[in-house]
Design a protein around this motif. Structure first.
Motif, PDB file in Angstrom:
ATOM      1  N   SER A  26       0.848  -1.195   0.000  1.00  0.00           N
ATOM      2  CA  SER A  26       0.000   0.000   0.000  1.00  0.00           C
ATOM      3  C   SER A  26       0.880   1.239   0.000  1.00  0.00           C
ATOM      4  N   TRP A  27       0.304   2.350  -0.426  1.00  0.00           N
ATOM      5  CA  TRP A  27       1.104   3.581  -0.432  1.00  0.00           C
ATOM      6  C   TRP A  27       1.464   3.986   0.994  1.00  0.00           C
ATOM      7  N   GLN A  28       0.592   3.628   1.971  1.00  0.00           N
ATOM      8  CA  GLN A  28       0.894   3.961   3.367  1.00  0.00           C
ATOM      9  C   GLN A  28       2.157   3.229   3.835  1.00  0.00           C
ATOM     10  N   ASP A  29       2.271   1.943   3.467  1.00  0.00           N
ATOM     11  CA  ASP A  29       3.473   1.176   3.841  1.00  0.00           C
ATOM     12  C   ASP A  29       4.706   1.724   3.140  1.00  0.00           C
ATOM     13  N   LYS A  32       6.347   4.897   4.538  1.00  0.00           N
ATOM     14  CA  LYS A  32       7.139   4.754   5.768  1.00  0.00           C
ATOM     15  C   LYS A  32       8.591   4.381   5.474  1.00  0.00           C
ATOM     16  N   PRO A  38       5.132  10.269   1.312  1.00  0.00           N
ATOM     17  CA  PRO A  38       3.807  10.067   0.704  1.00  0.00           C
ATOM     18  C   PRO A  38       3.762  10.319  -0.799  1.00  0.00           C
ATOM     19  N   ARG A  80      -8.185   5.440  -4.763  1.00  0.00           N
ATOM     20  CA  ARG A  80      -7.345   5.907  -3.659  1.00  0.00           C
ATOM     21  C   ARG A  80      -6.798   7.304  -3.911  1.00  0.00           C
ATOM     22  N   ARG A 175     -11.475   3.184   2.527  1.00  0.00           N
ATOM     23  CA  ARG A 175     -10.155   2.805   3.041  1.00  0.00           C
ATOM     24  C   ARG A 175     -10.345   1.815   4.176  1.00  0.00           C
TER      25      ARG A 175
END
Length: 195
Positions: A26-29, A32, A38, A80, A175
């Motif tokens: 995912s873009w969230q992972d 990080k 981001p 997304r 989400r």
């Protein structure tokens, strides 16, 4: 001084082991990861999405969209990236394979969208589609259908019956959260297709 692009690429491949695993992140992972953030994470996810579509086009094999999960997997990345609602129609042949690409029917504000049956079914008729799947996103992240979503779905089911084009499902993409691990809902699975 930050790591260069080659070093960041090597770090990502080492961490995820395969490009397939990296493409599924995912873009969230990804955000990080050191040196990503981001903006680069969203760009990476979009690049992998384009690569998947390119491969599908080159293979000439359209995906089978016979489950809400398959629909969500196809449409997730595009949804997304949206800040407002966008309503799309997926046109399917008799074997439930996608014809062409998703057709944008309407854009909305943050939480409102207006959809007319003629705009949903015109591209389906032009493509000689046997069925359609309706898809839209909830930028709030909560995919729970609103009363308006339910009403529009029922109106479109009735219009499809008149045109002999089956509305297979209406998938709303949001989400995932810890409390709600699925990032989408299917109005068919929720029982709204039985009036």
């Amino acid at each position: 001084k930050g790591a260069n692009v080659v070093e960041i690429g090597k770090q990502l491949v080492n961490r995820y082991r395969t490009l397939d695993a990296l493409a599924r992140a995912s873009w969230q992972d990804l955000a990080k990861e050191p040196g990503i953030g981001p903006d680069k994470a969203v760009t990476l996810v979009a690049a992998f999405s384009l690569a998947r579509r390119l491969v599908a086009e080159m293979c000439g094999d359209s995906p089978v969209l016979d489950t809400p999960e398959a629909v969500a997997n196809l449409m997730r990345e595009e949804a997304r990236l949206r800040h407002g609602e966008m309503f799309q129609v997926l046109r399917l042949n008799t074997r439930r394979r996608l014809i062409g690409t998703a057709v944008k029917v309407a854009d909305g504000t943050l939480d409102t969208i207006l959809v007319h049956p003629r705009e949903v079914f015109r591209p389906a008729i032009e493509a000689n589609a046997a069925a359609v799947v309706l898809v839209h996103n909830h930028p709030s992240g909560d995919p729970t259908p609103s009363e308006a979503d339910i009403k529009v779905t029922r109106d479109l089911i009735r219009a499809g019956q008149l045109l002999k084009i089956e509305v297979l499902d209406h998938v709303i993409i949001g989400r995932a959260t810890q409390e709600r691990p699925k990032d989408y809902v299917s109005l068919r699975e929720l029982g709204y297709f039985y009036t």
